[in-house]
Write a protein that holds these residues in place. Structure first.
Motif, PDB file in Angstrom:
ATOM      1  N   LEU A   8      39.248  42.824  25.050  1.00  0.00           N
ATOM      2  CA  LEU A   8      39.503  41.949  24.067  1.00  0.00           C
ATOM      3  C   LEU A   8      40.288  43.150  22.992  1.00  0.00           C
ATOM      4  O   LEU A   8      41.186  42.662  22.364  1.00  0.00           O
ATOM      5  CB  LEU A   8      38.373  41.696  23.357  1.00  0.00           C
ATOM      6  N   SER A   9      40.076  44.463  22.931  1.00  0.00           N
ATOM      7  CA  SER A   9      40.474  45.402  22.147  1.00  0.00           C
ATOM      8  C   SER A   9      42.020  45.675  22.601  1.00  0.00           C
ATOM      9  O   SER A   9      42.947  46.177  21.899  1.00  0.00           O
ATOM     10  CB  SER A   9      39.834  46.584  21.928  1.00  0.00           C
ATOM     11  N   GLN A  10      42.251  45.646  23.889  1.00  0.00           N
ATOM     12  CA  GLN A  10      43.382  46.153  24.270  1.00  0.00           C
ATOM     13  C   GLN A  10      44.337  45.204  25.073  1.00  0.00           C
ATOM     14  O   GLN A  10      45.462  45.365  25.387  1.00  0.00           O
ATOM     15  CB  GLN A  10      43.183  47.178  25.564  1.00  0.00           C
ATOM     16  N   HIS A  11      43.778  44.097  24.951  1.00  0.00           N
ATOM     17  CA  HIS A  11      44.642  42.606  25.575  1.00  0.00           C
ATOM     18  C   HIS A  11      44.939  43.021  26.979  1.00  0.00           C
ATOM     19  O   HIS A  11      45.879  42.698  27.084  1.00  0.00           O
ATOM     20  CB  HIS A  11      45.753  42.364  24.318  1.00  0.00           C
ATOM     21  N   ARG A  12      44.066  43.187  27.748  1.00  0.00           N
ATOM     22  CA  ARG A  12      44.253  43.656  29.028  1.00  0.00           C
ATOM     23  C   ARG A  12      43.311  42.685  29.921  1.00  0.00           C
ATOM     24  O   ARG A  12      42.154  42.398  29.382  1.00  0.00           O
ATOM     25  CB  ARG A  12      44.254  45.197  29.498  1.00  0.00           C
ATOM     26  N   VAL A  13      43.802  42.336  31.217  1.00  0.00           N
ATOM     27  CA  VAL A  13      42.624  41.813  31.987  1.00  0.00           C
ATOM     28  C   VAL A  13      42.527  42.465  33.276  1.00  0.00           C
ATOM     29  O   VAL A  13      43.737  42.862  33.727  1.00  0.00           O
ATOM     30  CB  VAL A  13      43.161  40.285  32.364  1.00  0.00           C
ATOM     31  N   GLN A  14      41.581  42.874  33.670  1.00  0.00           N
ATOM     32  CA  GLN A  14      41.238  43.638  35.047  1.00  0.00           C
ATOM     33  C   GLN A  14      41.098  42.406  36.005  1.00  0.00           C
ATOM     34  O   GLN A  14      40.093  41.615  35.950  1.00  0.00           O
ATOM     35  CB  GLN A  14      40.195  44.448  34.973  1.00  0.00           C
ATOM     36  N   LEU A  15      42.177  42.445  37.074  1.00  0.00           N
ATOM     37  CA  LEU A  15      41.849  41.262  38.010  1.00  0.00           C
ATOM     38  C   LEU A  15      41.637  41.841  39.171  1.00  0.00           C
ATOM     39  O   LEU A  15      42.412  42.968  39.640  1.00  0.00           O
ATOM     40  CB  LEU A  15      43.320  40.625  37.715  1.00  0.00           C
ATOM     41  N   GLN A  16      40.841  41.216  40.110  1.00  0.00           N
ATOM     42  CA  GLN A  16      40.644  41.423  41.499  1.00  0.00           C
ATOM     43  C   GLN A  16      40.801  40.310  42.272  1.00  0.00           C
ATOM     44  O   GLN A  16      40.212  39.111  41.919  1.00  0.00           O
ATOM     45  CB  GLN A  16      39.224  42.021  41.725  1.00  0.00           C
ATOM     46  N   TRP A  17      41.692  40.041  43.333  1.00  0.00           N
ATOM     47  CA  TRP A  17      41.856  38.925  44.030  1.00  0.00           C
ATOM     48  C   TRP A  17      42.144  39.274  45.426  1.00  0.00           C
ATOM     49  O   TRP A  17      42.398  40.207  45.961  1.00  0.00           O
ATOM     50  CB  TRP A  17      42.705  37.971  43.279  1.00  0.00           C
ATOM     51  N   ASP A  18      42.103  37.964  46.259  1.00  0.00           N
ATOM     52  CA  ASP A  18      42.243  37.899  47.725  1.00  0.00           C
ATOM     53  C   ASP A  18      43.592  37.574  47.828  1.00  0.00           C
ATOM     54  O   ASP A  18      43.859  36.321  47.599  1.00  0.00           O
ATOM     55  CB  ASP A  18      40.915  37.247  48.353  1.00  0.00           C
ATOM     56  N   ALA A  19      44.529  38.315  48.496  1.00  0.00           N
ATOM     57  CA  ALA A  19      45.909  37.890  48.491  1.00  0.00           C
ATOM     58  C   ALA A  19      46.109  36.797  49.411  1.00  0.00           C
ATOM     59  O   ALA A  19      47.120  35.937  49.376  1.00  0.00           O
ATOM     60  CB  ALA A  19      46.631  39.038  48.747  1.00  0.00           C
ATOM     61  N   ASN A  20      44.973  36.824  50.453  1.00  0.00           N
ATOM     62  CA  ASN A  20      45.108  35.826  51.433  1.00  0.00           C
ATOM     63  C   ASN A  20      44.962  34.247  51.138  1.00  0.00           C
ATOM     64  O   ASN A  20      45.593  33.202  51.525  1.00  0.00           O
ATOM     65  CB  ASN A  20      44.233  36.071  52.546  1.00  0.00           C
ATOM     66  N   GLN A  21      44.271  34.284  50.035  1.00  0.00           N
ATOM     67  CA  GLN A  21      43.582  33.082  49.341  1.00  0.00           C
ATOM     68  C   GLN A  21      44.617  32.608  48.252  1.00  0.00           C
ATOM     69  O   GLN A  21      44.845  31.265  47.935  1.00  0.00           O
ATOM     70  CB  GLN A  21      42.308  33.083  48.950  1.00  0.00           C
ATOM     71  N   VAL A  22      45.147  33.554  47.354  1.00  0.00           N
ATOM     72  CA  VAL A  22      45.823  33.107  46.353  1.00  0.00           C
ATOM     73  C   VAL A  22      46.883  34.238  45.968  1.00  0.00           C
ATOM     74  O   VAL A  22      46.862  35.376  46.116  1.00  0.00           O
ATOM     75  CB  VAL A  22      44.906  32.984  45.001  1.00  0.00           C
ATOM     76  N   ALA A  23      48.016  33.771  45.336  1.00  0.00           N
ATOM     77  CA  ALA A  23      49.153  34.740  45.322  1.00  0.00           C
ATOM     78  C   ALA A  23      49.044  34.970  43.881  1.00  0.00           C
ATOM     79  O   ALA A  23      48.639  34.286  42.686  1.00  0.00           O
ATOM     80  CB  ALA A  23      50.601  33.998  45.510  1.00  0.00           C
ATOM     81  N   LEU A  24      49.662  36.163  43.494  1.00  0.00           N
ATOM     82  CA  LEU A  24      49.457  36.562  41.960  1.00  0.00           C
ATOM     83  C   LEU A  24      50.273  35.699  41.134  1.00  0.00           C
ATOM     84  O   LEU A  24      49.854  35.545  39.979  1.00  0.00           O
ATOM     85  CB  LEU A  24      50.036  38.178  42.255  1.00  0.00           C
ATOM     86  N   SER A  25      51.513  35.116  41.403  1.00  0.00           N
ATOM     87  CA  SER A  25      52.023  34.392  40.644  1.00  0.00           C
ATOM     88  C   SER A  25      51.419  33.006  40.333  1.00  0.00           C
ATOM     89  O   SER A  25      51.578  32.592  39.201  1.00  0.00           O
ATOM     90  CB  SER A  25      53.382  34.128  41.228  1.00  0.00           C
ATOM     91  N   THR A  26      50.651  32.551  41.349  1.00  0.00           N
ATOM     92  CA  THR A  26      49.656  31.382  40.946  1.00  0.00           C
ATOM     93  C   THR A  26      48.916  31.627  39.675  1.00  0.00           C
ATOM     94  O   THR A  26      48.776  30.878  38.734  1.00  0.00           O
ATOM     95  CB  THR A  26      48.902  30.899  42.235  1.00  0.00           C
ATOM     96  N   LEU A  27      48.227  32.893  39.755  1.00  0.00           N
ATOM     97  CA  LEU A  27      47.503  33.114  38.754  1.00  0.00           C
ATOM     98  C   LEU A  27      48.146  33.454  37.467  1.00  0.00           C
ATOM     99  O   LEU A  27      47.618  33.173  36.284  1.00  0.00           O
ATOM    100  CB  LEU A  27      46.832  34.505  39.191  1.00  0.00           C
ATOM    101  N   LEU A  28      49.315  33.971  37.413  1.00  0.00           N
ATOM    102  CA  LEU A  28      50.233  34.312  36.209  1.00  0.00           C
ATOM    103  C   LEU A  28      50.364  32.956  35.563  1.00  0.00           C
ATOM    104  O   LEU A  28      50.171  32.837  34.364  1.00  0.00           O
ATOM    105  CB  LEU A  28      51.365  35.192  36.464  1.00  0.00           C
ATOM    106  N   GLN A  29      50.691  31.877  36.728  1.00  0.00           N
ATOM    107  CA  GLN A  29      51.064  30.589  36.024  1.00  0.00           C
ATOM    108  C   GLN A  29      49.715  29.878  35.469  1.00  0.00           C
ATOM    109  O   GLN A  29      49.819  29.316  34.297  1.00  0.00           O
ATOM    110  CB  GLN A  29      51.522  29.929  37.252  1.00  0.00           C
ATOM    111  N   GLU A  30      48.596  29.988  36.181  1.00  0.00           N
ATOM    112  CA  GLU A  30      47.657  29.502  35.348  1.00  0.00           C
ATOM    113  C   GLU A  30      47.183  30.090  34.076  1.00  0.00           C
ATOM    114  O   GLU A  30      46.799  29.308  33.336  1.00  0.00           O
ATOM    115  CB  GLU A  30      46.243  29.950  36.277  1.00  0.00           C
ATOM    116  N   VAL A  31      47.621  31.324  33.821  1.00  0.00           N
ATOM    117  CA  VAL A  31      47.214  31.709  32.468  1.00  0.00           C
ATOM    118  C   VAL A  31      48.338  31.173  31.530  1.00  0.00           C
ATOM    119  O   VAL A  31      47.951  30.876  30.508  1.00  0.00           O
ATOM    120  CB  VAL A  31      47.241  33.300  32.520  1.00  0.00           C
ATOM    121  N   ALA A  32      49.609  30.913  32.050  1.00  0.00           N
ATOM    122  CA  ALA A  32      50.520  30.391  31.198  1.00  0.00           C
ATOM    123  C   ALA A  32      50.369  28.988  30.855  1.00  0.00           C
ATOM    124  O   ALA A  32      50.678  28.450  29.894  1.00  0.00           O
ATOM    125  CB  ALA A  32      52.158  30.384  31.998  1.00  0.00           C
TER     126      ALA A  32
END
Lengths: 58, 823
Positions: free
Chosen positions: B138-162
């Motif tokens: 919350l203080s730095q406005h950052r998200v630490q993300l860990q994901w499995d690239a075989n199951q989900v693409a990073l762009s999908t996650l960015l879109q989910e946030v959007a």
């Protein structure tokens, strides 16, 4: 009062443990976000709870 | 159970809490209740949040949501652009993959305003299959993300946030930031060691003090001393290291800073205590040493935190240059990392995108927002063959450009370099305590030397012991705490009201200020167009002509269009068809069968083939600097609008208060227009210079400083950055360019000029407290020193006096926390 010769070294050991724990916490980013956790306990993390009627199961 | 915030007026948007335009109905039906929504964007976001079962967000949040309309333009573009982040070549920069195939990345998120936002983002991400971990800071406005690239693409996650109304983008912490983080961690570790050590040693000290009065067997006394020694040693060797380092650095540079007496006192007290412990005579000062180190570390830590906080915030936002660019190759278009661009590459820049490098336009007409360079809010028209500067924003229509300068040769990089130099040449103002310390250290060293000599002649066996106690008694604890304690108190108090001092000297220098130089656009004014006059000349009611203009402008990102949209709160919206934008000129559309245009008078009057149309004369003379926008149809003009950049509401009172304090106020602006003189007249500022380049401004600051003035510069743009770097005290507006904020010594969050007058008041108060502290510390030391040199002061008394005087100084400084905001 000879018990001091035992108790004080014990307190030193505890102090050492406290310092170690503190340094460990600092190293593991426990002090990076001091604002978020204070609020996060307020949120329910379970899926239950009030839902809007038009919500379909996800 | 859904509980619309009780604070929101019922008519305002349920999501972003902005007023709902009358006549619009985007409201959302939930649980038989109708939730008001201001726009389709908010409606979509709110619906998505509620349908995902994340409605609790509205119960817990304490700030309104982002109006997604604000970046709707990028939203549609983004869906395509984020795909690029799936490219392994691009990912190499910010994604780390471990052996198990799990990807790690840090996302910077724009739009986090409260804890509920953080929760919402985490929940949203964790719902996606393949996401292993999502931690929001919350203080730095950052998200630490860990994901499995075989199951989900990073762009999908960015879109989910959007989808829920935030903008996330991959973030690569630079080396500088890693260093800052490491520095912060070390300082915290040292502070903890000093604090824990102090608490322990204090306990033993109580026993030793009690023993000194009540009697104690030597064996216990010596045992307690050895234990204290064991605890103090890491405090001195580890926690106090920064002081020793700074001391060595000062001495190597031939200076006597505050760290020299501090190190001297720590060393002297520590060695003296060891001596006393080893030879079982004299007094020990382990408690004083620990307390001293702890209090000093606290002061420095607070100062460091304030500096880092603004650094982190601005670093996250320092994305003036996009990381990827669309390169046109042989019959194909490809996204490539900006770093791989070469001179001669052809690039396509869509509206709303940032120009990646310097170059020239090959195809297209548009306008670019150069406000980050010039501070001027009016976009500049641009056509084929004209120059584009990296970091500026393309506003209206797509452009094709050829790269001419890349990397360190770009204008932006040059400014950064200029600024680095200005910063290093900045004249340092010597702090009050530093000046005193210099004299004091020399005096103490001479006296200690004399004492040693004298005792060596009288009683050689006592010489070392007495000399050490002179050094301990004159321990400049109170003196060296005097300034940092006061500054730490005032800095944290000011940060609470939104005045973020990022360099240690700000408060001391502010109190000495003689001149205040102000930038005009963005500092005294809001750097936003507002409609200041509207005149209906056709057959339409003023309210419906405004509504028509708004409807025509509603799809545009142009600052002029925004002025109309701001004015449109109460207006009803109208149906306009066949809307088309004509870059740099205006917008055309069809309304009730009439062809209507709004924009430049010349462009609009082409509709009825008249040339040289002008707004009504008497109004025009009143508003000579205004930008006039015309609306009309085929029969003739319908309405005139005057657009002006308005002064901030608090500007007048602000200038008045500065002048009442006896400060010289000057206006320096890059803007050559007569508007400057009007602003100066309105604010009662005698000296106003217009049409200045960054170099002219820099020269003016240098000239004033050469005359001995202490200059405060307030600015907001990238063009102000070198001046900000050079002025003794520089203050940036919170809404200004990031580069300006990084260079500045202080940032006014919330863009409120009256914070600066608060800052001045606190600075004077702080100076008063520092004076009191220094006077007390000097008086105490001057009394104690001769007594100690003669061997008359009982060492325990000296230790008590030393602690008491440090405590007094600290308590006095604490008063600064309670300075009233307004007197």
């Amino acid at each position: 009062m000879n018990i001091l010769f035992f108790l004080i070294p014990v307190s030193l050991l505890l102090l050492g443990a406290a310092i170690w724990a503190f340094l460990w916490a600092v190293k593991n980013d426990q002090f990076e976000d001091l604002d978020g956790p204070a609020h996060s306990i307020l949120f329910d993390d379970d899926e239950e709870g009030p839902k809007p009627s038009e919500r379909d199961s996800s | 159970m859904l509980d619309p915030s009780a604070l929101t007026p019922p008519d305002n948007c349920y999501h972003c809490e902005l007023p709902v335009p009358a006549g619009d109905d985007y409201s959302l039906e939930v649980d038989d209740r109708s939730l008001p929504m201001c726009c389709p964007g908010c409606r979509a976001v709110a619906q998505f949040i509620l349908e995902s079962g994340l409605g609790d967000y509205y119960r817990y949040r304490d700030a309104p949501g982002n109006n997604p309309e604000a970046f709707s333009l990028e939203m549609s573009e983004m869906l395509e652009a984020v795909r690029l982040y799936d490219d392994p070549e691009v990912q190499r920069d910010f994604v780390r993959r471990d052996e198990a195939g799990v990807d790690f990345a840090t996302l910077a998120v724009e739009g986090i305003t409260c804890a509920a936002c953080a929760w919402l983002i985490e929940r949203q991400l964790k719902k996606c299959p393949g996401v292993l971990k999502a931690d929001t800071n919350l203080s730095q406005h950052r998200v630490q993300l860990q994901w499995d690239a075989n199951q989900v693409a990073l762009s999908t996650l960015l879109q989910e946030v959007a989808k829920i109304g935030y903008r996330a983008f991959p973030f690569q912490p630079d080396t500088q930031e890693l260093l800052l983080r490491e520095e912060s961690r070390r300082a915290l570790g040292r502070l903890g060691v000093a604090g824990l050590g102090m608490m322990q040693v204090m306990m033993y000290a109580v026993a030793l003090y009690a023993g000194a009065f009540e009697g104690i067997e030597d064996v216990y006394r010596d045992f307690l001393r050895w234990v204290s020694f064991a605890v103090t040693t890491p405090v001195v060797l580890y926690a106090a290291q920064p002081f020793f380092r700074a001391c060595v650095r000062d001495l190597a540079a031939g200076q006597l800073g505050m760290d020299v007496p501090v190190s001297l006192a720590i060393t002297a007290a520590y060695l003296n205590s060891i001596w006393a412990t080893w030879f079982q005579t004299g007094e020990v000062y382990y408690d004083s040493v620990c307390m001293f180190v702890f209090f000093l570390s606290v002061g420095r830590y607070i100062e460091m935190r304030a500096r880092h906080r603004s650094d982190f915030a601005t670093r996250t936002l320092l994305r003036l240059v996009p990381e990827v660019a669309l390169r046109l190759g042989e019959g194909e278009e490809k996204f490539v990392p900006v770093r791989s661009l070469r001179v001669g590459d052809r690039l396509r820049i869509k509206p709303g995108e940032t120009v990646p490098v310097d170059g020239v336009v090959l195809e297209g007409i548009s306008s670019v927002n150069e406000s980050m360079l010039t501070g001027e809010p009016t976009p500049k028209a641009i056509g084929v063959g004209e120059r584009l500067i990296g970091g500026t924003q393309n506003i209206e229509s797509p452009l094709v450009m050829e790269a001419r300068q890349v990397g360190p040769e770009t204008v932006l990089s040059t400014i950064v370099a200029l600024l680095d130099r200005a910063q290093s040449e900045k004249p340092a103002l010597v702090g009050l305590a530093d000046g005193v310390a210099r004299v004091f250290v020399i005096m103490v060293l001479i006296l200690a030397g004399l004492t040693f000599l004298a005792w060596w002649l009288i009683a050689p066996e006592k010489a070392i012991w007495v000399t050490l106690s002179v050094l301990v008694v004159t321990c400049p604890c109170a003196l060296s705490l005097a300034t940092p304690a006061a500054l730490a108190g005032a800095t944290s108090g000011l940060a609470r009201i939104g005045f973020l001092a990022t360099r240690g000297h700000v408060l001391e220098s502010l109190a000495k200020a003689t001149h205040v130089l102000l930038d005009k656009t963005g500092t005294l004014t809001k750097a936003e167009f507002e409609i200041t006059e509207s005149i209906s000349v056709g057959d339409l009611e003023p309210s419906s002509s405004l509504a028509l203009a708004c409807a025509l402008e509603s799809a545009s990102e142009h600052p002029i269009a925004k002025a109309f949209l701001h004015a449109a709160d109460s207006a009803s919206s109208l149906e306009v068809e066949e809307r088309s934008a004509n870059p740099n000129r205006g917008v055309e559309g069809r309304w009730q069968g009439r062809r209507v245009r709004v924009g430049q008078p010349k462009y609009v009057s082409e509709l009825w083939q008249e040339q040289g149309v002008q707004p009504p004369e008497q109004v025009r003379l009143n508003r000579q600097e205004a930008l006039w926008i015309l609306m009309g149809d085929e029969k003739g003009p319908l309405a005139w609008y005057a657009l002006e950049d308005q002064l901030r509401p608090e500007a007048k009172a602000f200038v008045h208060e500065l002048q009442a304090r006896g400060l010289q106020v000057e206006l320096l602006s890059g803007d050559p227009s007569p508007a400057l003189q009007r602003v100066a007249g309105e604010l009662n500022i005698e000296t106003a210079r217009g049409g200045l380049t960054p170099r002219d401004k820099l020269d003016r600051v240098r000239a004033l400083e050469a005359e001995g003035a202490v200059v405060v510069m307030v600015g907001d743009g990238v063009n102000d950055a070198p001046v900000l770097a050079a002025a003794q005290v520089s203050i940036a507006m919170g809404g200004g360019a990031d580069l300006a904020k990084i260079t500045a010594d202080a940032v006014l969050l919330g863009d409120d000029l009256s914070l600066l007058t608060d800052g001045l008041r606190w600075a004077h108060q702080t100076r008063r407290v520092i004076r009191q502290n220094v006077t007390w510390a000097l008086a105490y030391n001057l009394c104690a020193l001769p007594l100690a040199a003669l061997g008359w002061v009982a060492p325990w008394l000296a230790a008590v006096g030393m602690s008491a005087s440090s405590l007094l100084v600290t308590l006095n400084a604490l008063r600064l926390h309670r300075v009233r905001q307004k007197t």
